[in-house]
Design a protein around this motif. Sequence first.
Motif, mmCIF file in Angstrom:
data_model
loop_
_atom_site.group_PDB
_atom_site.id
_atom_site.type_symbol
_atom_site.label_atom_id
_atom_site.label_comp_id
_atom_site.label_asym_id
_atom_site.label_seq_id
_atom_site.Cartn_x
_atom_site.Cartn_y
_atom_site.Cartn_z
ATOM 1 N N LEU A 296 43.565 39.805 4.636
ATOM 2 C CA LEU A 296 42.621 39.732 3.514
ATOM 3 C C LEU A 296 43.080 38.680 2.498
ATOM 4 O O LEU A 296 42.262 38.001 1.876
ATOM 5 N N ARG A 297 44.411 38.550 2.337
ATOM 6 C CA ARG A 297 44.938 37.554 1.387
ATOM 7 C C ARG A 297 44.438 36.140 1.724
ATOM 8 O O ARG A 297 44.027 35.395 0.851
ATOM 9 N N GLN A 298 44.479 35.822 3.023
ATOM 10 C CA GLN A 298 44.013 34.487 3.434
ATOM 11 C C GLN A 298 42.553 34.280 3.054
ATOM 12 O O GLN A 298 42.161 33.238 2.549
ATOM 13 N N LEU A 299 41.772 35.324 3.300
ATOM 14 C CA LEU A 299 40.342 35.257 2.999
ATOM 15 C C LEU A 299 40.112 35.102 1.493
ATOM 16 O O LEU A 299 39.261 34.345 1.041
ATOM 17 N N LEU A 300 40.920 35.819 0.708
ATOM 18 C CA LEU A 300 40.709 35.864 -0.738
ATOM 19 C C LEU A 300 41.277 34.658 -1.465
ATOM 20 O O LEU A 300 40.747 34.245 -2.493
ATOM 21 N N ALA B 224 32.156 41.810 -3.760
ATOM 22 C CA ALA B 224 32.825 41.787 -2.452
ATOM 23 C C ALA B 224 34.309 41.466 -2.643
ATOM 24 O O ALA B 224 35.180 42.086 -2.016
ATOM 25 N N GLU B 225 34.579 40.533 -3.541
ATOM 26 C CA GLU B 225 35.980 40.171 -3.834
ATOM 27 C C GLU B 225 36.744 41.403 -4.337
ATOM 28 O O GLU B 225 37.850 41.718 -3.862
ATOM 29 N N LEU B 226 36.122 42.112 -5.283
ATOM 30 C CA LEU B 226 36.741 43.326 -5.834
ATOM 31 C C LEU B 226 37.079 44.323 -4.724
ATOM 32 O O LEU B 226 38.192 44.867 -4.662
ATOM 33 N N LEU B 227 36.120 44.548 -3.834
ATOM 34 C CA LEU B 227 36.326 45.565 -2.790
ATOM 35 C C LEU B 227 37.345 45.101 -1.750
ATOM 36 O O LEU B 227 38.060 45.933 -1.163
ATOM 37 N N LEU B 228 37.457 43.795 -1.538
ATOM 38 C CA LEU B 228 38.478 43.296 -0.607
ATOM 39 C C LEU B 228 39.877 43.494 -1.199
ATOM 40 O O LEU B 228 40.816 43.901 -0.497
ATOM 41 N N PHE B 229 40.035 43.222 -2.510
ATOM 42 C CA PHE B 229 41.333 43.496 -3.142
ATOM 43 C C PHE B 229 41.641 44.995 -3.061
ATOM 44 O O PHE B 229 42.780 45.401 -2.823
ATOM 45 N N ALA B 230 40.598 45.816 -3.263
ATOM 46 C CA ALA B 230 40.807 47.272 -3.223
ATOM 47 C C ALA B 230 41.184 47.735 -1.814
ATOM 48 O O ALA B 230 42.043 48.615 -1.650
ATOM 49 N N ALA B 231 40.562 47.133 -0.798
ATOM 50 C CA ALA B 231 40.881 47.510 0.585
ATOM 51 C C ALA B 231 42.339 47.160 0.903
ATOM 52 O O ALA B 231 43.077 47.956 1.502
ATOM 53 N N ALA B 232 42.748 45.965 0.478
ATOM 54 C CA ALA B 232 44.141 45.555 0.701
ATOM 55 C C ALA B 232 45.081 46.537 0.009
ATOM 56 O O ALA B 232 46.140 46.920 0.547
ATOM 57 N N ARG B 233 44.697 46.970 -1.192
ATOM 58 C CA ARG B 233 45.561 47.894 -1.958
ATOM 59 C C ARG B 233 45.641 49.264 -1.284
ATOM 60 O O ARG B 233 46.720 49.872 -1.224
ATOM 61 N N ALA B 234 44.509 49.766 -0.805
ATOM 62 C CA ALA B 234 44.517 51.090 -0.159
ATOM 63 C C ALA B 234 45.508 51.103 1.005
ATOM 64 O O ALA B 234 46.305 52.039 1.171
ATOM 65 N N GLN B 235 45.471 50.045 1.811
ATOM 66 C CA GLN B 235 46.373 49.950 2.968
ATOM 67 C C GLN B 235 47.830 49.836 2.508
ATOM 68 O O GLN B 235 48.735 50.474 3.056
ATOM 69 N N HIS B 236 48.028 49.016 1.488
ATOM 70 C CA HIS B 236 49.380 48.740 0.974
ATOM 71 C C HIS B 236 50.034 50.009 0.413
ATOM 72 O O HIS B 236 51.195 50.316 0.692
ATOM 73 N N ALA C 172 47.239 46.827 -9.693
ATOM 74 C CA ALA C 172 45.882 47.140 -10.176
ATOM 75 C C ALA C 172 45.521 46.451 -11.500
ATOM 76 O O ALA C 172 44.342 46.176 -11.743
ATOM 77 N N ASP C 173 46.499 46.169 -12.364
ATOM 78 C CA ASP C 173 46.165 45.470 -13.621
ATOM 79 C C ASP C 173 45.516 44.126 -13.334
ATOM 80 O O ASP C 173 44.651 43.670 -14.092
ATOM 81 N N ALA C 174 45.960 43.474 -12.246
ATOM 82 C CA ALA C 174 45.389 42.163 -11.902
ATOM 83 C C ALA C 174 43.895 42.295 -11.597
ATOM 84 O O ALA C 174 43.109 41.395 -11.906
ATOM 85 N N THR C 175 43.506 43.410 -10.995
ATOM 86 C CA THR C 175 42.082 43.588 -10.670
ATOM 87 C C THR C 175 41.263 43.720 -11.954
ATOM 88 O O THR C 175 40.157 43.167 -12.060
ATOM 89 N N ILE C 176 41.815 44.449 -12.924
ATOM 90 C CA ILE C 176 41.081 44.585 -14.197
ATOM 91 C C ILE C 176 41.007 43.216 -14.887
ATOM 92 O O ILE C 176 39.957 42.791 -15.368
ATOM 93 N N TRP D 297 37.880 53.020 -11.775
ATOM 94 C CA TRP D 297 37.623 54.081 -10.796
ATOM 95 C C TRP D 297 38.039 53.612 -9.397
ATOM 96 O O TRP D 297 38.708 54.319 -8.649
ATOM 97 N N ILE D 298 37.638 52.390 -9.064
ATOM 98 C CA ILE D 298 37.968 51.836 -7.733
ATOM 99 C C ILE D 298 39.491 51.684 -7.591
ATOM 100 O O ILE D 298 40.071 51.991 -6.539
ATOM 101 N N ASN D 299 40.144 51.244 -8.648
ATOM 102 C CA ASN D 299 41.615 51.140 -8.617
ATOM 103 C C ASN D 299 42.251 52.502 -8.340
ATOM 104 O O ASN D 299 43.162 52.621 -7.510
ATOM 105 N N ASP D 300 41.784 53.522 -9.058
ATOM 106 C CA ASP D 300 42.375 54.861 -8.879
ATOM 107 C C ASP D 300 42.123 55.362 -7.456
ATOM 108 O O ASP D 300 43.005 55.944 -6.824
ATOM 109 N N TYR D 301 40.908 55.121 -6.972
ATOM 110 C CA TYR D 301 40.549 55.580 -5.625
ATOM 111 C C TYR D 301 41.416 54.880 -4.573
ATOM 112 O O TYR D 301 42.003 55.507 -3.697
ATOM 113 N N SER D 302 41.526 53.555 -4.680
ATOM 114 C CA SER D 302 42.245 52.803 -3.630
ATOM 115 C C SER D 302 43.749 53.006 -3.720
ATOM 116 O O SER D 302 44.445 52.876 -2.713
ATOM 117 N N SER D 303 44.255 53.360 -4.896
ATOM 118 C CA SER D 303 45.718 53.495 -5.037
ATOM 119 C C SER D 303 46.166 54.958 -5.053
ATOM 120 O O SER D 303 47.338 55.219 -5.314
#
Length: 214
Positions: free
Chosen positions: A48-52, A64-76, A97-101, A117-123
């Motif tokens: 995802l990093r390459q894509l982003l 879409a960018e937001l959700l891709l960062f969130a997907a990477a975070r959930a896995q991480h 997560a601060d970077a996403t905000i 909310w998305i940060n809390d959910y993914s992390s």
Amino acid sequence: MGLFITFEGPEGSGKTTQIKKAGEYLRSRNISCILTEEPGGTELGYTLRQLLLNKSSINIVGKAELLLFAAARAQHVEEVILPALGGGAIVLCDRFADATIAYQGYGRGLNVEEIRWINDYSSRNLKPDRTLFFNLPVETGLNRAMGRIAQSAGSHTEDRFEGEELQFHRRVWEGYYTIIKDEPERFRIINAARDIEQVFNDVCYHLDAVLSIK
Ligand code: Z5A
């Protein structure tokens, strides 16, 4: 439970340089630590990093960018960070997560409450124990980042965000300051405009302080 320490700041503020030195410093004291980064840290995260981060012809809208960062975070979080913390390690993470905000919220103008909310959910509600913020004028950081990009010319170049207008980076910096004002106890602000060793002295000071509390 270990300790979760994040490194944040505008482009080119020296986080990557300092996180590597911080890892060496902790290991020299026989303190078990892992160094990781966002987006990244896992196979999915690096894909995802390459894509982003690499400029390409693929159009990515803000949500879409937001959700891709969130997907990477959930896995991480699930694959790397929580197991390491559970094993008692110190986890040093280059952006979280601060970077996403700051980037998707203040930079892109997406709704900050929805992002929280998305940060809390993914992390899984994971919050850093301490965040070191490397403070640097936006223009200085961009010049440094451009230098880093020029050095890596020919290899994969992560320059999609550096290509944003100056106002975008100013909004990101202001976003970080709003977050810091909301949670001053978590943050330590480091003057990143000094030379690498002076900045590193402050990093060691803050690491020692947070380790002594633990
Ligand atoms: N992003 C996002 O939008 N949403 C999210 O949720 C997340 C991230 C997690 C990737 O982050 C991008 O993803 C980022 C935000 C976005 N935007 N961009 N681009 P990143 O952390 O991988 O990328 P970065 O912030 O741009 O990293 P960077 O440019 O590599 O900067 P840095 O890590 O803070 O600095 P550095 O690599 O250590 O140093 C940069 C250059 O300056 C390098 O040539 C150093 O040798 C030099 N340097 C370092 N320290 C000094 C000092 N003290 N003096 C002089 N020169 C120095």
